[in-house]
Scaffold this active site. Sequence first.
Site, PDB file in Angstrom:
ATOM      1  N   THR D  48      -4.739  -4.072   1.538  1.00  0.00           N
ATOM      2  CA  THR D  48      -5.308  -5.394   1.757  1.00  0.00           C
ATOM      3  C   THR D  48      -4.193  -6.359   2.127  1.00  0.00           C
ATOM      4  O   THR D  48      -3.074  -6.283   1.592  1.00  0.00           O
ATOM      5  CB  THR D  48      -6.147  -5.887   0.556  1.00  0.00           C
ATOM      6  OG1 THR D  48      -6.664  -7.186   0.874  1.00  0.00           O
ATOM      7  CG2 THR D  48      -5.338  -5.963  -0.731  1.00  0.00           C
ATOM      8  N   GLU D  49      -4.482  -7.236   3.074  1.00  0.00           N
ATOM      9  CA  GLU D  49      -3.477  -8.118   3.671  1.00  0.00           C
ATOM     10  C   GLU D  49      -2.699  -8.913   2.629  1.00  0.00           C
ATOM     11  O   GLU D  49      -1.531  -9.239   2.823  1.00  0.00           O
ATOM     12  CB  GLU D  49      -4.142  -9.124   4.623  1.00  0.00           C
ATOM     13  CG  GLU D  49      -4.675  -8.533   5.905  1.00  0.00           C
ATOM     14  CD  GLU D  49      -6.137  -8.173   5.801  1.00  0.00           C
ATOM     15  OE1 GLU D  49      -6.521  -7.503   4.816  1.00  0.00           O
ATOM     16  OE2 GLU D  49      -6.893  -8.551   6.711  1.00  0.00           O
ATOM     17  N   ASN D  50      -3.381  -9.264   1.536  1.00  0.00           N
ATOM     18  CA  ASN D  50      -2.734 -10.126   0.552  1.00  0.00           C
ATOM     19  C   ASN D  50      -1.810  -9.384  -0.407  1.00  0.00           C
ATOM     20  O   ASN D  50      -1.387  -9.960  -1.407  1.00  0.00           O
ATOM     21  CB  ASN D  50      -3.782 -10.939  -0.221  1.00  0.00           C
ATOM     22  CG  ASN D  50      -4.865 -10.079  -0.836  1.00  0.00           C
ATOM     23  OD1 ASN D  50      -5.398  -9.192  -0.179  1.00  0.00           O
ATOM     24  ND2 ASN D  50      -5.190 -10.329  -2.087  1.00  0.00           N
TER      25      ASN D  50
END
Lengths: 239, 239, 223, 223
Positions: D48-50
Amino acid sequence: MDKVRADIEAATGDIRDGASVMIGGFGGSGAPIELIGALIERYRKTGSPGSLTVINNNAGNGAIGIAAMIDAGMVAKMVCSFPRSSDPRAFTERYLAGRIELELVPQGTLAERIRAAGAGIPAFYTPTSYGTQLAEGKPVAEFEGRHYVQERWLKADVALIKAELADRKGNLTYNKAARNFAPLMAMAAATTIVQARRIVEPGGIDPEHVVTPGIFVDRIVEVAEPKQEEVLLREGAKQ
Amino acid sequence: MDKVRADIEAATGDIRDGASVMIGGFGGSGAPIELIGALIERYRKTGSPGSLTVINNNAGNGAIGIAAMIDAGMVAKMVCSFPRSSDPRAFTERYLAGRIELELVPQGTLAERIRAAGAGIPAFYTPTSYGTQLAEGKPVAEFEGRHYVQERWLKADVALIKAELADRKGNLTYNKAARNFAPLMAMAAATTIVQARRIVEPGGIDPEHVVTPGIFVDRIVEVAEPKQEEVLLREGAKQ
Amino acid sequence: MSAKLSNAQIAWRAAQDIPDGAYVNLGIGFPEMVAKFKPEGREVVYHTENGILGFGEAPPAGQEDWDLINAGKKPVTLKPGAAFFHHADSFAMVRGGHLDVAILGAFEIAENGDLANWSTGPGSVPAVGGAMDLVHGAKRVAVITDHVTKDGRPKLVKKCSLPLTGVGCVTRVYTSLAVVDIVDKRFVLREKLPGMSLEELQGLTGAKLVVDGGVKDLIVPEV
Amino acid sequence: MSAKLSNAQIAWRAAQDIPDGAYVNLGIGFPEMVAKFKPEGREVVYHTENGILGFGEAPPAGQEDWDLINAGKKPVTLKPGAAFFHHADSFAMVRGGHLDVAILGAFEIAENGDLANWSTGPGSVPAVGGAMDLVHGAKRVAVITDHVTKDGRPKLVKKCSLPLTGVGCVTRVYTSLAVVDIVDKRFVLREKLPGMSLEELQGLTGAKLVVDGGVKDLIVPEV
């Protein structure tokens, strides 16, 4: 998904003639002596892998590690920032005889070029080397009145690195300053091969403490009692 | 060298009108609610600091955090990748009324521009946004037959970030995915101000586990029981 | 020629200018000696290119950890509050302007601030290390050096003859005879050995020494 | 018009193509559903990007940790072997080509692989998130979508009319009616619902559907 290989030969056996090989370490700190040893042994037995391009901060010391690779005749080119050491004979002899190529790269630029390769950044600008010999032939640009040199990413076929802990999914930690270039090289090579002092099950490394996430790692072998290059040097060892 | 400040007011009191302010967090995860609260309070009392440029992944949610800053009227411009949320009213109203400026940046480009600022890289090339509206007006270059867009570093006057542990020298750890942009913003701002859940003595964080080294941190305040933005939102809180 | 400062004395003098709370990188070799002379009561955090902030002096013989070394590959120890990081983060600190002071050695320094300290030209093995990054990164780049070469030629020159490390990057030079600032592409003399006349010093310097404000005596204890 | 696949069924079909051991990013919203249908026995590591690799499903209600969320800001859990990292490292994974598969939603997909999925044009608040990075990063970029818009217009088109997310980036499209590859700037039909004729499908598609090799039946269980 188990990235652990049975032994070093299984992990490194497909490295070929002409490969570009990033090797972790700064001087002896972080040098993956056992992975290097397997390549040297195979080269001595079979004549392969030769004509390698080796990427490391240095160009070997004494008669072990990268110096032993150079002595064995398997290195065609070094990409490094500082090809001097307490005993630089192996590289110096071949370099002055014109038998090994050198691409000299400022240390921070070397680190950033490797990271850029891992991060999908084909080029970036740095003030480093502007106006010097090492910037010759490179594009220059001005931003806010200051001059910068364009540098390109630096990729490799293989990275050989030394870790402290690895889990089976490839998450890594390092020992103190042995970290240096390893996390960057793991990102930048098509195949990243790790020797770890200890392999643990997934979950054995706190997710907060992972330095190299497993996505950057392809193969792991356990080398429970790794040799330390500097210690070997002081013992006068040869590889 | 003790970077700890007595209270939030002492840590944030010199942030001025027109400042560019990086604010850590991705949605509510990592949002430094108490630091933001101090700015809002001061603005309500004194009319300053206003006309801020705020840099964050998002543009606020509900009526707390960045949304509350926008509602208060102290934000002139948002630089973000995703100005949508479960309750984006504060930003949306002002944006559609032309009362707040938006610089929309792809998320990875936003992260890399911030890192570049911290790393002294004035510009880099990325494949991201090539051929799209968000690349309009930017230089394009071709490397090995592929097209890339040149992006510039993104600096700020101040970074406001939320940490888990801080030692007095500024070394930081984070809580889980609350890490997100904070380590980058700490590098890129002229002054980095941290609210930490707990402050420890130097040595209280294992040097192997430091995520943000102290060199990137200027001021620390302890906020022992920080509010979590998402929890506040679900409680319908206003700031 | 008058007496001159020893290397230790040059290092001592340079150490006096490092402010409390500074982040400092000392080049390998001679500059490493500066750490020895940090004034009492000042806290300095040392950075080394290979990924440590907050290292301390060498460990006792026999207690070396060869994974805990500085950029000169010498064993170090850690101070409380140290941190490890990889090489890209390390040079982000350098290139990104986060270091307060870098102190380097020199072959030649030109009056415009150009530095040559990495290559003696063809015929040897060139080695640059982190020097080219440091000279464009630290907020203040100082040089410590003998005032002249072993065969008596000036090291402070109008124009460097050796390959450059960086353009216009040096702001202060601590030599065996003087302290010289570089301001607006000129050498500005700040301190000189009390036993030496300005003319004598100018004779050992390859470019004009400007006096702009007073020139103090360069007084250094035996160290 | 024939029956069509539900969103869950489209997600199921896309999930079948994720190989064992893959690193996968699922776009926020509809694509997140793909994780539900991972075939038994395959191990997939979700990014996930975060800043998480190796997250798992949502926690039970009341056990959410709002510092442990995915890019859609939904609470997740961790699997053994997970790792946290900052946003620049996260997008190094994306941009650097380390993800095996990214699965995204779409407004329009053109036959040359162009994707539009971030902006419906002027008058709304534009939001791009990580989509423009993902489409140029992952080794394989697939799209899941209804075959037509709510008002019946084709989403597979000759040329996108909405602002682009990326140029020539999509390689496979899973729709409510078909599985279509993009090869040499053409839509190549791989699978279609058995009850639908090629002509019927072509009628709902805004660009030529090429048949190159056989067309399999798109058969998906009730899910």
